[in-house]
Scaffold this motif. Structure first.
Motif, PDB file in Angstrom:
ATOM      1  N   GLY A 159       0.813  -1.205   0.000  1.00  0.00           N
ATOM      2  CA  GLY A 159       0.000   0.000   0.000  1.00  0.00           C
ATOM      3  C   GLY A 159       0.850   1.260   0.000  1.00  0.00           C
ATOM      4  O   GLY A 159       1.871   1.326   0.676  1.00  0.00           O
ATOM      5  N   GLN A 160       0.435   2.264  -0.788  1.00  0.00           N
ATOM      6  CA  GLN A 160       1.191   3.509  -0.889  1.00  0.00           C
ATOM      7  C   GLN A 160       0.259   4.702  -0.849  1.00  0.00           C
ATOM      8  O   GLN A 160      -0.933   4.595  -1.162  1.00  0.00           O
ATOM      9  CB  GLN A 160       2.017   3.546  -2.180  1.00  0.00           C
ATOM     10  CG  GLN A 160       3.089   2.468  -2.258  1.00  0.00           C
ATOM     11  CD  GLN A 160       3.906   2.569  -3.527  1.00  0.00           C
ATOM     12  OE1 GLN A 160       3.571   3.325  -4.437  1.00  0.00           O
ATOM     13  NE2 GLN A 160       4.998   1.823  -3.586  1.00  0.00           N
ATOM     14  N   LEU A 161       0.817   5.848  -0.488  1.00  0.00           N
ATOM     15  CA  LEU A 161       0.063   7.095  -0.452  1.00  0.00           C
ATOM     16  C   LEU A 161       0.463   7.972  -1.626  1.00  0.00           C
ATOM     17  O   LEU A 161       1.633   8.048  -1.995  1.00  0.00           O
ATOM     18  CB  LEU A 161       0.317   7.847   0.851  1.00  0.00           C
ATOM     19  CG  LEU A 161      -0.139   7.161   2.140  1.00  0.00           C
ATOM     20  CD1 LEU A 161       0.214   8.028   3.336  1.00  0.00           C
ATOM     21  CD2 LEU A 161      -1.627   6.891   2.109  1.00  0.00           C
ATOM     22  N   PHE A 166      -4.953   6.949  -0.580  1.00  0.00           N
ATOM     23  CA  PHE A 166      -4.266   5.672  -0.410  1.00  0.00           C
ATOM     24  C   PHE A 166      -4.520   4.807  -1.638  1.00  0.00           C
ATOM     25  O   PHE A 166      -5.651   4.753  -2.149  1.00  0.00           O
ATOM     26  CB  PHE A 166      -4.777   4.949   0.842  1.00  0.00           C
ATOM     27  CG  PHE A 166      -4.311   3.513   0.924  1.00  0.00           C
ATOM     28  CD1 PHE A 166      -3.057   3.218   1.433  1.00  0.00           C
ATOM     29  CD2 PHE A 166      -5.112   2.487   0.469  1.00  0.00           C
ATOM     30  CE1 PHE A 166      -2.619   1.902   1.488  1.00  0.00           C
ATOM     31  CE2 PHE A 166      -4.686   1.171   0.521  1.00  0.00           C
ATOM     32  CZ  PHE A 166      -3.431   0.885   1.039  1.00  0.00           C
ATOM     33  N   GLY A 168      -3.910   0.826  -2.951  1.00  0.00           N
ATOM     34  CA  GLY A 168      -3.499  -0.524  -2.600  1.00  0.00           C
ATOM     35  C   GLY A 168      -4.411  -1.539  -3.252  1.00  0.00           C
ATOM     36  O   GLY A 168      -5.084  -1.249  -4.239  1.00  0.00           O
ATOM     37  N   MET A 184      -4.101  -1.227   3.760  1.00  0.00           N
ATOM     38  CA  MET A 184      -3.903   0.076   4.399  1.00  0.00           C
ATOM     39  C   MET A 184      -3.603  -0.147   5.868  1.00  0.00           C
ATOM     40  O   MET A 184      -4.360  -0.817   6.564  1.00  0.00           O
ATOM     41  CB  MET A 184      -5.136   0.968   4.263  1.00  0.00           C
ATOM     42  CG  MET A 184      -5.027   2.267   5.068  1.00  0.00           C
ATOM     43  SD  MET A 184      -6.570   3.182   5.247  1.00  0.00           S
ATOM     44  CE  MET A 184      -6.679   3.938   3.632  1.00  0.00           C
ATOM     45  N   ARG A 185      -2.497   0.422   6.347  1.00  0.00           N
ATOM     46  CA  ARG A 185      -2.112   0.300   7.747  1.00  0.00           C
ATOM     47  C   ARG A 185      -2.443   1.584   8.501  1.00  0.00           C
ATOM     48  O   ARG A 185      -2.788   2.600   7.902  1.00  0.00           O
ATOM     49  CB  ARG A 185      -0.618  -0.022   7.851  1.00  0.00           C
ATOM     50  CG  ARG A 185      -0.225  -1.321   7.167  1.00  0.00           C
ATOM     51  CD  ARG A 185       1.227  -1.676   7.444  1.00  0.00           C
ATOM     52  NE  ARG A 185       2.157  -0.702   6.910  1.00  0.00           N
ATOM     53  CZ  ARG A 185       2.595  -0.683   5.656  1.00  0.00           C
ATOM     54  NH1 ARG A 185       2.146  -1.593   4.796  1.00  0.00           N
ATOM     55  NH2 ARG A 185       3.464   0.216   5.244  1.00  0.00           N
ATOM     56  N   SER A 187      -0.519   3.665   9.899  1.00  0.00           N
ATOM     57  CA  SER A 187       0.338   4.789   9.525  1.00  0.00           C
ATOM     58  C   SER A 187      -0.195   5.501   8.287  1.00  0.00           C
ATOM     59  O   SER A 187      -0.103   6.731   8.173  1.00  0.00           O
ATOM     60  CB  SER A 187       1.770   4.304   9.279  1.00  0.00           C
ATOM     61  OG  SER A 187       1.806   3.326   8.252  1.00  0.00           O
ATOM     62  N   HIS A 188      -0.758   4.742   7.349  1.00  0.00           N
ATOM     63  CA  HIS A 188      -1.368   5.358   6.172  1.00  0.00           C
ATOM     64  C   HIS A 188      -2.547   6.240   6.579  1.00  0.00           C
ATOM     65  O   HIS A 188      -2.689   7.372   6.113  1.00  0.00           O
ATOM     66  CB  HIS A 188      -1.857   4.279   5.195  1.00  0.00           C
ATOM     67  CG  HIS A 188      -0.766   3.453   4.608  1.00  0.00           C
ATOM     68  ND1 HIS A 188      -0.848   2.083   4.499  1.00  0.00           N
ATOM     69  CD2 HIS A 188       0.443   3.794   4.105  1.00  0.00           C
ATOM     70  CE1 HIS A 188       0.260   1.622   3.945  1.00  0.00           C
ATOM     71  NE2 HIS A 188       1.051   2.636   3.691  1.00  0.00           N
ATOM     72  N   GLN A 191      -1.520   9.515   8.150  1.00  0.00           N
ATOM     73  CA  GLN A 191      -0.930  10.493   7.243  1.00  0.00           C
ATOM     74  C   GLN A 191      -1.966  11.177   6.361  1.00  0.00           C
ATOM     75  O   GLN A 191      -1.768  12.323   5.956  1.00  0.00           O
ATOM     76  CB  GLN A 191       0.132   9.821   6.373  1.00  0.00           C
ATOM     77  CG  GLN A 191       1.374   9.412   7.144  1.00  0.00           C
ATOM     78  CD  GLN A 191       2.415   8.743   6.269  1.00  0.00           C
ATOM     79  OE1 GLN A 191       2.948   9.344   5.352  1.00  0.00           O
ATOM     80  NE2 GLN A 191       2.694   7.483   6.542  1.00  0.00           N
ATOM     81  N   ILE A 192      -3.073  10.495   6.050  1.00  0.00           N
ATOM     82  CA  ILE A 192      -4.095  11.141   5.225  1.00  0.00           C
ATOM     83  C   ILE A 192      -5.197  11.773   6.074  1.00  0.00           C
ATOM     84  O   ILE A 192      -6.186  12.277   5.551  1.00  0.00           O
ATOM     85  CB  ILE A 192      -4.721  10.154   4.221  1.00  0.00           C
ATOM     86  CG1 ILE A 192      -5.482   9.034   4.936  1.00  0.00           C
ATOM     87  CG2 ILE A 192      -3.658   9.576   3.292  1.00  0.00           C
ATOM     88  CD1 ILE A 192      -6.205   8.084   3.983  1.00  0.00           C
ATOM     89  N   LYS A 271      -9.902   7.565   0.345  1.00  0.00           N
ATOM     90  CA  LYS A 271      -9.624   8.908   0.850  1.00  0.00           C
ATOM     91  C   LYS A 271     -10.670   9.274   1.883  1.00  0.00           C
ATOM     92  O   LYS A 271     -11.819   8.830   1.816  1.00  0.00           O
ATOM     93  CB  LYS A 271      -9.605   9.933  -0.288  1.00  0.00           C
ATOM     94  CG  LYS A 271     -10.903  10.019  -1.073  1.00  0.00           C
ATOM     95  CD  LYS A 271     -10.768  11.008  -2.228  1.00  0.00           C
ATOM     96  CE  LYS A 271     -12.064  11.092  -3.039  1.00  0.00           C
ATOM     97  NZ  LYS A 271     -11.940  12.038  -4.173  1.00  0.00           N
TER      98      LYS A 271
END
Length: 369
Positions: A159-161, A166, A168, A184-185, A187-188, A191-192, A271
């Motif tokens: 998974g990436q931002l 996000f 994934g 999605m973790r 931390s993701h 951050q969003i 999102k």
């Protein structure tokens, strides 16, 4: 740290010395369920045994048993722990010597519901093989579940931002069509700006869902902690929810979408959206965090719970420990509470008996006593 937990500096140093000499090996279980462990000395799993189950990738470690006495323990029975333990562990006699330890784990979540038909199969099998002349196969003392997941490992980390979105993929657990895991973790989400009480817009293929995000709570947990009045008032209109859950066999908590119409195995975009409820007296960011101290507000009082306007991350930032005694302060009132009565979810929740049934206004503090 040996298994990523805070055991104290002296305890960790002692564990590291034992691990370096091969006198201790720690392996991480896939979940909190009971583990059925089998130990083989000088033997391997046969093809017939392997055919009955799905398996994660084997893992190897170095184990030195000079006394011929092998102990199998959990953190609740760790005999070298400075703390009191509740369990006694198990002891086995094996030929004294140095071994390559091979750990085979059953991947029950990949067995499409057939794992229950083979309840006799151990969940974790430890095979001990004498070390060859050229030395141990792998001289390490940590066997983490993420390293055994094979093709699932890259998915968990995939998974990436992109800005505040996000990106994934989703995956179903074999034999259960009621929900989809998305890689999605937490931390993701942080951050969003995804927080408890917001809507999450999820798009996969031609499907778009807008679901309430409930953090680490389950639907059952919502009703248990907040009371049916709160749950029915704010969530009755939503047939599906999404929040973090522990994917079996993974260290991180992943986003779990309780919606069977979300197609797995395709790209997912997520999102945060507008809040799904307007909790009375809510001040989402109005708190202060310092070492051993939090100042914030109470945002909800019901028959079952009192909900605070900050979560588990802020609790950890304040450096609270599991055995800390806390003091709740509001206006001219004070009440001592204990952190073991605090739920490890987001947001933080207290039993109202500890505080009182009245609605509390103004700021409150949590200093370590």
């Amino acid at each position: 740290m040996l298994l990523d937990f805070d055991a104290g500096v002296e305890a960790e140093q002692r564990l590291e010395r034992l691990a370096k000499d091969g006198l201790i090996v720690a392996w991480q279980l896939a979940d909190d369920e009971n583990a059925l462990v089998d130990i083989l000395v000088g033997k391997k799993l046969t093809s017939a045994q392997k055919a009955k189950a799905e398996w994660w990738k084997p893992q190897a470690a170095y184990l030195n048993v000079p006394s011929g006495s092998l102990r199998l323990e959990t953190l609740n029975s760790l005999s070298i722990s400075p703390d009191d333990t509740d369990d006694v562990g198990y002891e086995f006699k094996v030929p004294a010597g140095e071994y390559d330890l091979i750990l085979d784990r059953v991947a029950r979540e990949l067995m499409d519901g057939t794992a229950e038909q083979h309840a006799e199969i151990p969940t974790d099998i430890l095979s001990l093989h004498p070390v060859r002349k050229k030395g141990p196969r792998k001289k390490r003392a940590r066997l983490l579940i993420a390293e055994a997941l094979g093709e699932l490992g890259p998915w968990l980390k995939g998974g990436q931002l992109q800005g505040l979105e996000f990106h994934g993929t989703g995956k179903r657990v074999a034999g259960d069509d009621s929900f989809v895991f998305v890689n999605m973790r937490a931390s993701h989400a942080q951050q969003i700006g995804l927080q408890f009480g917001k809507m999450l817009e999820i798009t996969a293929a031609d499907t778009t869902l807008v679901l309430p995000f409930i953090g680490y709570l389950s639907e059952l947990g919502l009703a248990e902690f907040f009371g049916s009045d709160w749950y029915e008032k704010y969530l009755a209109e939503f047939p599906h929810l999404c929040g973090f859950s522990l994917f079996s066999g993974s260290p991180p908590w992943l986003l779990q979408v309780a919606a069977s119409q979300l197609p797995p195995g395709v790209d997912v975009t997520a999102k945060p959206g507008q809040p799904w409820c307007d909790i009375p007296d809510s001040y989402p960011g109005d708190y202060e965090v310092g070492k051993g101290h939090i100042a914030g507000r109470i945002v909800w009082v019901s028959a079952n719970s009192i909900i605070l306007n900050f979560g588990w991350e802020q609790w950890r930032r304040a450096k609270f420990q599991n055995d800390d005694v806390l003091e709740l302060v509001w206006e001219e009132n004070r009440r001592v509470v204990y952190s073991n009565n605090v739920s490890g979810h987001s947001p933080l929740i207290f039993d109202p008996i500890q505080i009182g049934p009245q609605r509390i206004s103004g700021k409150f503090l949590f200093p370590v006593s």
